[in-house]
Design a protein around this motif. Structure first.
Motif, PDB file in Angstrom:
ATOM      1  N   LYS A  53      53.337  43.349  33.309  1.00 27.89           N
ATOM      2  CA  LYS A  53      54.558  42.566  33.496  1.00 27.89           C
ATOM      3  C   LYS A  53      54.361  41.107  33.067  1.00 27.89           C
ATOM      4  N   ARG A  54      53.261  40.505  33.489  1.00 26.13           N
ATOM      5  CA  ARG A  54      53.050  39.075  33.231  1.00 26.13           C
ATOM      6  C   ARG A  54      52.532  38.778  31.833  1.00 26.13           C
ATOM      7  N   TYR A  55      51.605  39.615  31.340  1.00 23.11           N
ATOM      8  CA  TYR A  55      50.936  39.328  30.066  1.00 23.11           C
ATOM      9  C   TYR A  55      51.241  40.341  28.971  1.00 23.11           C
ATOM     10  N   ASN A  56      52.102  41.322  29.273  1.00 27.07           N
ATOM     11  CA  ASN A  56      52.448  42.380  28.326  1.00 27.07           C
ATOM     12  C   ASN A  56      51.214  43.144  27.845  1.00 27.07           C
ATOM     13  N   ILE A  57      50.316  43.412  28.777  1.00 18.86           N
ATOM     14  CA  ILE A  57      49.088  44.143  28.476  1.00 18.86           C
ATOM     15  C   ILE A  57      49.288  45.600  28.870  1.00 18.86           C
ATOM     16  N   HIS A  58      49.039  46.480  27.925  1.00 18.78           N
ATOM     17  CA  HIS A  58      49.150  47.917  28.179  1.00 18.78           C
ATOM     18  C   HIS A  58      47.749  48.482  28.346  1.00 18.78           C
ATOM     19  N   LEU A  59      47.508  49.155  29.457  1.00 12.95           N
ATOM     20  CA  LEU A  59      46.182  49.675  29.789  1.00 12.95           C
ATOM     21  C   LEU A  59      46.211  51.191  29.914  1.00 12.95           C
ATOM     22  N   ASN A  60      45.118  51.806  29.523  1.00  7.28           N
ATOM     23  CA  ASN A  60      44.927  53.236  29.705  1.00  7.28           C
ATOM     24  C   ASN A  60      44.011  53.416  30.918  1.00  7.28           C
ATOM     25  N   ALA A  61      44.549  53.961  31.989  1.00  5.83           N
ATOM     26  CA  ALA A  61      43.804  54.081  33.246  1.00  5.83           C
ATOM     27  C   ALA A  61      42.534  54.913  33.110  1.00  5.83           C
ATOM     28  N   GLU A  62      42.497  55.821  32.153  1.00  2.88           N
ATOM     29  CA  GLU A  62      41.329  56.687  31.976  1.00  2.88           C
ATOM     30  C   GLU A  62      40.253  56.074  31.077  1.00  2.88           C
ATOM     31  N   SER A  63      40.576  54.994  30.417  1.00  2.00           N
ATOM     32  CA  SER A  63      39.670  54.379  29.454  1.00  2.00           C
ATOM     33  C   SER A  63      38.502  53.671  30.140  1.00  2.00           C
ATOM     34  N   GLU A  64      37.316  53.850  29.585  1.00  2.00           N
ATOM     35  CA  GLU A  64      36.139  53.137  30.085  1.00  2.00           C
ATOM     36  C   GLU A  64      36.286  51.634  29.861  1.00  2.00           C
ATOM     37  N   ASP A  65      36.953  51.234  28.785  1.00  2.00           N
ATOM     38  CA  ASP A  65      37.194  49.812  28.530  1.00  2.00           C
ATOM     39  C   ASP A  65      38.025  49.202  29.647  1.00  2.00           C
ATOM     40  N   THR A  66      39.040  49.923  30.083  1.00  2.00           N
ATOM     41  CA  THR A  66      39.883  49.421  31.173  1.00  2.00           C
ATOM     42  C   THR A  66      39.051  49.216  32.428  1.00  2.00           C
ATOM     43  N   LYS A  67      38.209  50.170  32.754  1.00  2.00           N
ATOM     44  CA  LYS A  67      37.347  50.045  33.934  1.00  2.00           C
ATOM     45  C   LYS A  67      36.425  48.836  33.788  1.00  2.00           C
ATOM     46  N   LYS A  68      35.938  48.614  32.585  1.00  2.00           N
ATOM     47  CA  LYS A  68      35.050  47.476  32.325  1.00  2.00           C
ATOM     48  C   LYS A  68      35.780  46.157  32.582  1.00  2.00           C
ATOM     49  N   TYR A  69      37.032  46.069  32.137  1.00  2.00           N
ATOM     50  CA  TYR A  69      37.788  44.827  32.294  1.00  2.00           C
ATOM     51  C   TYR A  69      38.172  44.545  33.744  1.00  2.00           C
ATOM     52  N   PHE A  70      38.209  45.557  34.564  1.00  2.00           N
ATOM     53  CA  PHE A  70      38.577  45.370  35.965  1.00  2.00           C
ATOM     54  C   PHE A  70      37.366  45.084  36.859  1.00  2.00           C
ATOM     55  N   GLN A  71      36.225  44.778  36.259  1.00  2.00           N
ATOM     56  CA  GLN A  71      35.024  44.524  37.051  1.00  2.00           C
ATOM     57  C   GLN A  71      35.063  43.185  37.776  1.00  2.00           C
ATOM     58  N   SER A  72      35.594  42.149  37.130  1.00  2.00           N
ATOM     59  CA  SER A  72      35.565  40.806  37.716  1.00  2.00           C
ATOM     60  C   SER A  72      36.701  39.965  37.143  1.00  2.00           C
ATOM     61  N   ILE A  73      36.895  38.797  37.717  1.00  2.00           N
ATOM     62  CA  ILE A  73      37.879  37.851  37.180  1.00  2.00           C
ATOM     63  C   ILE A  73      37.483  37.479  35.756  1.00  2.00           C
ATOM     64  N   GLN A  74      36.205  37.245  35.544  1.00  2.00           N
ATOM     65  CA  GLN A  74      35.716  36.861  34.214  1.00  2.00           C
ATOM     66  C   GLN A  74      36.074  37.912  33.163  1.00  2.00           C
ATOM     67  N   SER A  75      35.917  39.182  33.488  1.00  2.00           N
ATOM     68  CA  SER A  75      36.251  40.234  32.526  1.00  2.00           C
ATOM     69  C   SER A  75      37.764  40.366  32.341  1.00  2.00           C
ATOM     70  N   LEU A  76      38.551  40.106  33.387  1.00  2.00           N
ATOM     71  CA  LEU A  76      40.011  40.109  33.233  1.00  2.00           C
ATOM     72  C   LEU A  76      40.469  38.963  32.339  1.00  2.00           C
ATOM     73  N   VAL A  77      39.810  37.805  32.448  1.00  2.00           N
ATOM     74  CA  VAL A  77      40.110  36.670  31.573  1.00  2.00           C
ATOM     75  C   VAL A  77      39.871  37.077  30.123  1.00  2.00           C
ATOM     76  N   GLN A  78      38.757  37.757  29.865  1.00  2.00           N
ATOM     77  CA  GLN A  78      38.446  38.222  28.511  1.00  2.00           C
ATOM     78  C   GLN A  78      39.535  39.147  27.991  1.00  2.00           C
ATOM     79  N   LEU A  79      39.995  40.056  28.850  1.00  2.00           N
ATOM     80  CA  LEU A  79      41.045  40.993  28.457  1.00  2.00           C
ATOM     81  C   LEU A  79      42.330  40.262  28.088  1.00  2.00           C
TER      82      LEU A  79
END
Length: 87
Positions: A53-79
């Motif tokens: 909603k805020r950043y227009n980011i589309h995520l695949n819940a099953e993707s390993e990349d998505t899991k990686k980005y949800f590890q920390s604030i720092q990784s969410l910033v990267q995403l």
């Protein structure tokens, strides 16, 4: 990075209604799930919707990349930064 990190922290606090936590309480490199903030899969879904909603980011819940980005604030910033450059 600091402004975006703080923005993401505030979004997490607001979306998940974490009333007893401030942005200063969340370490940029601390895990968001399990031993960190203790978020769970329902929280991940809510965060994913908020990011879309805020950043227009589309995520695949099953993707390993998505899991990686949800590890920390720092990784969410990267995403968010990566999606902004791609968009």
């Amino acid at each position: 990075m600091s402004n975006l990190a703080d923005e993401l922290k505030q979004m997490i606090i607001d979306v998940l209604v974490l009333e007893d936590i401030s942005i200063q309480d969340i370490d940029n490199e601390a895990p968001l799930f399990n031993e960190g903030l203790g978020l769970d899969s329902i929280d991940a879904l809510e965060l994913g919707l908020a990011l879309k909603k805020r950043y227009n980011i589309h995520l695949n819940a099953e993707s390993e990349d998505t899991k990686k980005y949800f590890q920390s604030i720092q990784s969410l910033v990267q995403l968010v930064e990566m999606q902004a450059q791609a968009g």
